[in-house]
Design an enzyme around this catalytic site. Structure first.
Site, PDB file in Angstrom:
ATOM      1  N   ILE A   1       0.899  -1.163   0.000  1.00  0.00           N
ATOM      2  CA  ILE A   1       0.000   0.000   0.000  1.00  0.00           C
ATOM      3  C   ILE A   1       0.932   1.206   0.000  1.00  0.00           C
ATOM      4  CG2 ILE A   1      -1.734   1.328   1.259  1.00  0.00           C
ATOM      5  CD1 ILE A   1      -2.913  -1.253   2.242  1.00  0.00           C
ATOM      6  N   PRO A   2       1.001   1.913  -1.140  1.00  0.00           N
ATOM      7  CA  PRO A   2       2.125   2.841  -1.337  1.00  0.00           C
ATOM      8  C   PRO A   2       1.981   4.162  -0.605  1.00  0.00           C
ATOM      9  CG  PRO A   2       0.725   2.807  -3.276  1.00  0.00           C
ATOM     10  CD  PRO A   2       0.123   1.829  -2.316  1.00  0.00           C
ATOM     11  N   CYS A   3       2.064   4.137   0.733  1.00  0.00           N
ATOM     12  CA  CYS A   3       1.998   5.386   1.497  1.00  0.00           C
ATOM     13  C   CYS A   3       3.230   6.245   1.214  1.00  0.00           C
ATOM     14  CB  CYS A   3       1.840   5.100   2.987  1.00  0.00           C
ATOM     15  SG  CYS A   3       3.121   4.080   3.684  1.00  0.00           S
ATOM     16  N   HIS A   4       4.278   5.624   0.639  1.00  0.00           N
ATOM     17  CA  HIS A   4       5.476   6.422   0.308  1.00  0.00           C
ATOM     18  C   HIS A   4       5.211   7.373  -0.866  1.00  0.00           C
ATOM     19  CE1 HIS A   4       5.655   2.733  -2.172  1.00  0.00           C
ATOM     20  NE2 HIS A   4       6.225   3.491  -3.078  1.00  0.00           N
TER      21      HIS A   4
END
Ligand SMILES: [Zn+2]
Length: 354
Positions: A315-318
């Site tokens: 889950i690309p919170c970056h």
């Protein structure tokens, strides 16, 4: 990860006790479980029993304890009493979580301890104690030791064999393990450092860098909310995510197909769905996510939901940054966030040339 060439170079320096390599690397010795500085006077281990680390923290997280002879956590010529006393205290009880009163009991000023550790080893004392504790907790996971089915069938609670460092440090299993729900935890090496994956037979529940601050609490929370026992081992989703991460780091995959189990509030889940919709190679601001949810004033709540993501990279919170274009925060550290964004951008550029 350290290249094969560099490992050989470090090994030569180790055998030669080359003081020029002081502080550049530490060596973990598999046969003894200790880590040393390059100039350690003890007999040198065989090459195949050495693991090299660029920081003491990495050696600690890999479950090594500091060598008694070369004292890799003391400055060669200047052993501070504060550092020595604290390192010894941690070794006496490496599973302990340090609180203010513990420093008082040793007549040590907490901020002095923080400053001295930071100056010498690039980490605060609390980070040191945590790395040592986590190293112990992750030992069985890292070595790939799995619990055998007969142990599982006799029940988690009744089998003292399960009461290993992992459950003592990461939180004991709830007394009522619901129908014996078991989550398995594995260690995955990546080019940005080791990660821990937790999954059952159907889905992936957690994927985090092992040095992430707050990981112990995350695991505890997961254990409580799912009423599960967490034991070392592997499952199909763990094998799947390991393969997919490998492809991601090679630049041949940008999205993940491993089934996920997201434990969060309805609002958090909506934020995570928005994150999953950001294509690799792009970024969004917290404000843009809030707008997309129809809650333009919920910027702070979006940032919190972003930080509560337990499935790093997947889950690309970056991919969420500040409106000003600055990186903002990242649980795994800003160096990693920057690396991930650059890596994903390069992948996109390569695609457009094809
Ligand atoms: Zn040593």
């Amino acid at each position: 990860m350290i290249s094969a060439d560099l490992k050989e170079q470090y090994y030569e320096a180790l055998v030669a006790k080359d003081s020029e390599y002081e502080g550049l690397f530490y060596v973990g010795v598999r046969t003894t479980g200790v880590f040393c500085r390059p100039t350690c006077p003890a007999r040198k281990p065989k090459f195949e029993n050495c693991e090299f680390y660029e920081t003491a923290q990495q050696a600690l997280l890999a479950s090594y304890r500091p060598c008694q002879r070369c004292r890799p956590l003391s400055h060669p010529n200047q052993v501070s009493d504060v550092v020595r006393i604290l390192v010894e205290a941690v070794e006496k009880n490496p599973e302990k979580r340090w609180k203010g009163q513990d420093f008082k009991a040793l007549s040590i000023d907490e901020s002095t301890a923080r400053r001295q550790f930071k100056k010498r080893f690039g980490m605060t004392f609390v980070e040191y104690a945590r790395a040592r504790r986590m190293g112990l907790a992750l030992k069985n996971i890292r070595s790939g030791r799995t619990v055998i089915d007969s142990q599982l069938s006799t029940g988690y609670e009744s089998s003292s064999g399960f009461r290993d460092a992992f459950s003592r440090i990461m939180g004991a299993a709830p007394t009522q393990v619901d129908e014996g729900h078991i989550l398995k935890a594995s260690w995955i090496d990546t080019r940005l450092g080791p990660m821990m994956a937790i999954a059952d037979e159907e889905s992936l529940y957690l994927l985090e860098f092992v040095d992430r601050r707050g990981l112990e609490r995350e695991v505890e929370r997961l254990r409580k909310r799912t009423k599960s026992a967490i034991v070392p081992g592997t499952t199909a989703p763990i094998q799947s995510i390991e393969r997919e991460l490998n492809e991601y780091f090679q630049g041949i995959r940008t999205a993940f197909d491993t089934p996920l189990f997201c434990l969060g509030t309805p609002f958090q889940k909506r934020v995570w769905d928005e994150l999953l919709a950001i294509p690799a190679g792009e970024t969004r601001s917290y404000q843009e996510i809030a707008n997309a949810l129809g809650k333009p004033t919920a910027c702070r709540a979006v940032a919190q939901a972003n930080g509560a993501n337990q499935l790093a990279i997947v889950i690309p919170c970056h991919r969420v940054i500040n409106a000003s274009g600055e990186l903002g925060g990242y649980g795994g550290g800003l160096t990693r966030k920057n690396w991930l964004l650059t890596h994903e951008k390069q992948g996109q550029e390569q695609d457009s040339y094809e």
